[in-house]
Design a protein around this motif. Structure first.
Motif, PDB file in Angstrom:
ATOM      1  N   SER A 273      -2.017   2.965   8.885  1.00  0.00           N
ATOM      2  CA  SER A 273      -1.269   1.833   9.295  1.00  0.00           C
ATOM      3  C   SER A 273      -1.995   0.981  10.550  1.00  0.00           C
ATOM      4  O   SER A 273      -2.079  -0.061  10.723  1.00  0.00           O
ATOM      5  CB  SER A 273       0.269   1.872   9.587  1.00  0.00           C
ATOM      6  OG  SER A 273       0.618   2.917  10.419  1.00  0.00           O
ATOM      7  N   THR A 274      -2.331   1.880  11.557  1.00  0.00           N
ATOM      8  CA  THR A 274      -3.091   1.249  12.667  1.00  0.00           C
ATOM      9  C   THR A 274      -4.235   0.520  12.464  1.00  0.00           C
ATOM     10  O   THR A 274      -4.626  -0.515  12.870  1.00  0.00           O
ATOM     11  CB  THR A 274      -3.021   2.483  13.712  1.00  0.00           C
ATOM     12  OG1 THR A 274      -1.803   2.995  14.150  1.00  0.00           O
ATOM     13  CG2 THR A 274      -3.681   1.895  15.150  1.00  0.00           C
ATOM     14  N   GLU A 275      -4.851   1.206  11.572  1.00  0.00           N
ATOM     15  CA  GLU A 275      -6.195   0.795  11.010  1.00  0.00           C
ATOM     16  C   GLU A 275      -6.199  -0.592  10.281  1.00  0.00           C
ATOM     17  O   GLU A 275      -6.735  -1.626  10.592  1.00  0.00           O
ATOM     18  CB  GLU A 275      -6.956   1.778  10.122  1.00  0.00           C
ATOM     19  CG  GLU A 275      -8.275   1.236   9.823  1.00  0.00           C
ATOM     20  CD  GLU A 275      -9.210   1.530  11.122  1.00  0.00           C
ATOM     21  OE1 GLU A 275     -10.261   0.853  10.835  1.00  0.00           O
ATOM     22  OE2 GLU A 275      -9.133   2.456  11.901  1.00  0.00           O
TER      23      GLU A 275
ATOM     24  N   ALA B 118       0.967  -1.029   0.075  1.00  0.00           N
ATOM     25  CA  ALA B 118      -0.069   0.034  -0.035  1.00  0.00           C
ATOM     26  C   ALA B 118       0.736   1.185   0.190  1.00  0.00           C
ATOM     27  O   ALA B 118       1.750   1.496   0.881  1.00  0.00           O
ATOM     28  CB  ALA B 118      -0.904   0.184   1.074  1.00  0.00           C
ATOM     29  N   VAL B 119       0.670   2.078  -1.105  1.00  0.00           N
ATOM     30  CA  VAL B 119       1.611   3.378  -1.222  1.00  0.00           C
ATOM     31  C   VAL B 119       0.744   4.817  -1.175  1.00  0.00           C
ATOM     32  O   VAL B 119      -0.528   4.664  -1.501  1.00  0.00           O
ATOM     33  CB  VAL B 119       2.342   3.327  -2.545  1.00  0.00           C
ATOM     34  CG1 VAL B 119       3.336   2.034  -2.332  1.00  0.00           C
ATOM     35  CG2 VAL B 119       1.394   3.149  -3.587  1.00  0.00           C
TER      36      VAL B 119
ATOM     37  N   ASP C  37     -12.133   4.689   2.447  1.00  0.00           N
ATOM     38  CA  ASP C  37     -11.295   5.058   3.728  1.00  0.00           C
ATOM     39  C   ASP C  37     -10.017   4.148   3.744  1.00  0.00           C
ATOM     40  O   ASP C  37     -10.312   2.820   3.474  1.00  0.00           O
ATOM     41  CB  ASP C  37     -11.984   4.760   4.901  1.00  0.00           C
ATOM     42  CG  ASP C  37     -11.317   4.781   6.064  1.00  0.00           C
ATOM     43  OD1 ASP C  37     -10.785   3.827   6.453  1.00  0.00           O
ATOM     44  OD2 ASP C  37     -11.042   5.902   6.812  1.00  0.00           O
ATOM     45  N   ALA C  38      -8.751   4.911   3.709  1.00  0.00           N
ATOM     46  CA  ALA C  38      -7.653   4.111   3.452  1.00  0.00           C
ATOM     47  C   ALA C  38      -7.442   2.966   4.220  1.00  0.00           C
ATOM     48  O   ALA C  38      -7.212   1.684   3.584  1.00  0.00           O
ATOM     49  CB  ALA C  38      -6.586   5.103   3.376  1.00  0.00           C
ATOM     50  N   GLY C  39      -7.530   3.199   5.500  1.00  0.00           N
ATOM     51  CA  GLY C  39      -7.277   1.926   6.487  1.00  0.00           C
ATOM     52  C   GLY C  39      -8.214   0.737   6.110  1.00  0.00           C
ATOM     53  O   GLY C  39      -7.732  -0.589   6.059  1.00  0.00           O
ATOM     54  N   LYS C  40      -9.449   0.962   6.060  1.00  0.00           N
ATOM     55  CA  LYS C  40     -10.452  -0.113   5.834  1.00  0.00           C
ATOM     56  C   LYS C  40     -10.472  -0.875   4.573  1.00  0.00           C
ATOM     57  O   LYS C  40     -10.265  -1.780   4.546  1.00  0.00           O
ATOM     58  CB  LYS C  40     -11.859   0.564   6.106  1.00  0.00           C
ATOM     59  CG  LYS C  40     -12.268   1.037   7.366  1.00  0.00           C
ATOM     60  CD  LYS C  40     -13.669   1.904   7.645  1.00  0.00           C
ATOM     61  CE  LYS C  40     -13.926   2.143   8.986  1.00  0.00           C
ATOM     62  NZ  LYS C  40     -14.891   2.756   9.231  1.00  0.00           N
ATOM     63  N   THR C  41     -10.131   0.114   3.554  1.00  0.00           N
ATOM     64  CA  THR C  41      -9.976  -0.178   2.069  1.00  0.00           C
ATOM     65  C   THR C  41      -8.853  -1.445   1.959  1.00  0.00           C
ATOM     66  O   THR C  41      -8.943  -2.379   1.563  1.00  0.00           O
ATOM     67  CB  THR C  41      -9.849   0.919   1.070  1.00  0.00           C
ATOM     68  OG1 THR C  41     -10.962   1.685   1.282  1.00  0.00           O
ATOM     69  CG2 THR C  41      -9.966   0.456  -0.146  1.00  0.00           C
TER      70      THR C  41
END
Length: 140
Positions: free
Chosen positions: A125-127, A8-9, A89-93
């Motif tokens: 990253s935490t997500e 993931a970037v 949403d970046a983390g969820k996706t």
């Protein structure tokens, strides 16, 4: 070792470092690694589009630009990969993609947020760590 890796970037310096770690993993592997590089375009509300004068076409072009340095690193190392640009949403996706497509490893750079920033906006990253069913390598 890992057979299927999701990188993931986001165009950050730590994202390039994450790419460099993936290259090391792929080069050390005794078998081919299926690598997918992904960038998530954060969804914005209609009011944010009006306030920030953000055009959807510009966001797509920005996503393409953000992924290019990482692609160049992989191409220079002769590492085969596929790529996707997602929305949400970046983390969820990222976590959902890792889980639904059964990746063995997610590699992601951290943006280096301070404590207050993490509290207010959260950490992608935490997500991903919380939601992904596979190991997550966070690179700083």
């Amino acid at each position: 070792m890992y057979e299927k890796i999701l990188l993931a970037v986001d165009g950050s310096e730590n994202s390039i470092r994450a790419t460099e770690e993936v290259i090391k993993i792929c080069q050390a592997s005794t078998h081919p690694v299926q690598l997918e590089i992904t960038h998530v375009i954060q969804d914005v509300s209609n009011s944010e589009i009006v306030l920030q004068q953000v055009k959807p076409d510009n966001r797509n072009r920005d996503g393409e630009l953000r992924i290019q340095p990482n692609e160049a690193e992989l191409q220079n190392a002769n590492i085969p990969y596929t790529r996707t640009i997602e929305r949400g949403d970046a983390g969820k996706t990222i976590a959902n993609k890792a889980n639904n497509d059964t990746f063995d490893l997610v590699v992601i750079g951290t943006r280096g947020l301070n404590g207050l920033q993490k509290l207010v906006v959260g950490s992608v990253s935490t997500e991903v760590i919380k939601r992904a069913n596979c190991p997550v390598l966070v690179v700083k």
